[in-house]
Design an enzyme around this catalytic site. Structure first.
Site, mmCIF file in Angstrom:
data_model
loop_
_atom_site.group_PDB
_atom_site.id
_atom_site.type_symbol
_atom_site.label_atom_id
_atom_site.label_comp_id
_atom_site.label_asym_id
_atom_site.label_seq_id
_atom_site.Cartn_x
_atom_site.Cartn_y
_atom_site.Cartn_z
ATOM 1 N N LYS A 98 13.579 3.399 36.329
ATOM 2 C CA LYS A 98 13.183 4.343 35.283
ATOM 3 C C LYS A 98 13.941 4.022 33.993
ATOM 4 O O LYS A 98 15.181 3.966 33.982
ATOM 5 C CB LYS A 98 13.577 5.752 35.701
ATOM 6 C CG LYS A 98 12.409 6.643 36.024
ATOM 7 C CD LYS A 98 12.928 8.053 36.254
ATOM 8 C CE LYS A 98 11.797 8.991 36.540
ATOM 9 N NZ LYS A 98 12.293 10.359 36.735
HETATM 10 O O1 G3P Z 1 10.406 13.931 36.958
HETATM 11 C C1 G3P Z 1 10.947 14.553 35.845
HETATM 12 C C2 G3P Z 1 11.658 15.783 36.226
HETATM 13 O O2 G3P Z 1 12.683 15.571 37.133
HETATM 14 C C3 G3P Z 1 12.041 16.675 35.138
HETATM 15 O O3 G3P Z 1 11.765 17.906 35.641
HETATM 16 O O4 G3P Z 1 11.802 20.328 35.857
HETATM 17 O O5 G3P Z 1 13.809 19.094 34.978
HETATM 18 O O6 G3P Z 1 11.755 19.288 33.609
HETATM 19 P P1 G3P Z 1 12.328 19.219 34.977
#
Ligand code: G3P
Length: 273
Positions: A98
């Site tokens: 990533k």
């Molecule tokens: O895959 C991206 C993710 O981990 C971000 O998620 O819920 O932290 O915005 P969030």
């Protein structure tokens, strides 16, 4: 649509694998921190390298696991990507690296390091997941730099739109794909009205040009949002474990189970004894 688990928690990954719904996994430094904090709170000592090897092995060949770099300049990201790939890809041939599409931390920063790293690593045959995507333009650039996957962060777009409008919300709260009207106008971020709208625009853009990069709808916050990105025909949704659970629940399903269980006649039950 494939479902990936958005987690570095080996227990959740194992459960998702057992349920037969997990085609891959995405992690980031915050998800690794969450998983490690949980283990430390239980007094468990972990060896990071062994832990990631266990995740790679649990997923197995054919189920990609995204691991993120931590530096912000292209040269260091390239080195880190190679380190991660060399350490872990031999386990199950499933490592994807990533790279943030842009590692600048403000307007004044250097905005091209992410793209430079994506291009260089893709040329070396290392599969890249371009992350922290908030516009179709960023997705287009990452795909042109030959990222294998692009990850638009749907939930965080909803957060941004709601926060800018002074709306209070909890992280898992649903936000309409069509956006929200306040004071007679639709709230938006440069024409994007919701996280699902961002994913939809990227799906449409990529279809126009037959771009090869797969789209991972990321930052998924609730089951309805997953349904909406599935309706768009997105390639993959990466979903936290609590959302997978939410996707399975309905009060009428519970009620149906109670009724079916009550109605079993002995003659039918005897078939199984
Ligand atoms: O895959 C991206 C993710 O981990 C971000 O998620 O819920 O932290 O915005 P969030």
């Amino acid at each position: 649509m494939d479902i990936f688990i958005d987690s570095a928690d080996i227990e959740d990954i194992k459960k998702a694998m057992e349920y037969g719904v997990c085609s891959g996994c995405t992690t980031n430094p915050s998800l690794i921190k969450k998983a490690i904090d949980k283990l430390k709170a239980r007094g468990e000592n972990i060896n990071m390298e062994d832990y990631i090897k266990m995740i790679c092995e649990t997923l197995g060949e054919g189920r990609p696991i995204s691991l993120e770099v931590i530096s912000l300049d292209a040269d260091s990201m390239i080195k880190e990507a190679e380190t991660l790939y060399n350490k872990f890809n031999s386990i199950a041939n499933n490592v994807v690296i990533k790279i943030p599409v842009n590692t600048a931390t403000s307007e004044d920063g250097n905005h091209y390091e992410g793209l430079k790293a994506i291009k260089a690593l893709s040329e070396k045959g290392i599969p890249i997941n371009a992350t922290l995507i908030f516009t179709p333009e960023q997705a287009l650039l990452a795909a042109k730099a030959r990222a294998k996957y692009v990850s638009p962060f749907a939930g965080r777009v909803d957060d941004f739109i709601r926060t800018n409008a002074g709306i209070k919300f909890e992280k898992p709260d649903y936000f309409s794909a069509e956006g929200r009207k306040e004071g007679g106008r639709i709230l938006e971020d440069n024409g994007i009205v919701s996280g699902v709208d961002l994913v939809a625009r990227i799906v449409d853009t990529f279809a126009n040009y037959d771009l090869e990069a797969k789209i991972i709808a990321a930052s998924m916050r609730n089951a309805r949002q997953v349904r909406e990105v599935a309706e768009l025909g997105v390639d993959i949704a990466t979903v936290p474990f609590y959302v997978i659970e939410q996707m399975l629940k309905h009060p009428k399903t519970f009620e149906g189970i109670v009724k079916f269980s009550k109605d079993v006649v002995p003659e039918y039950r005897n078939l199984f004894s």
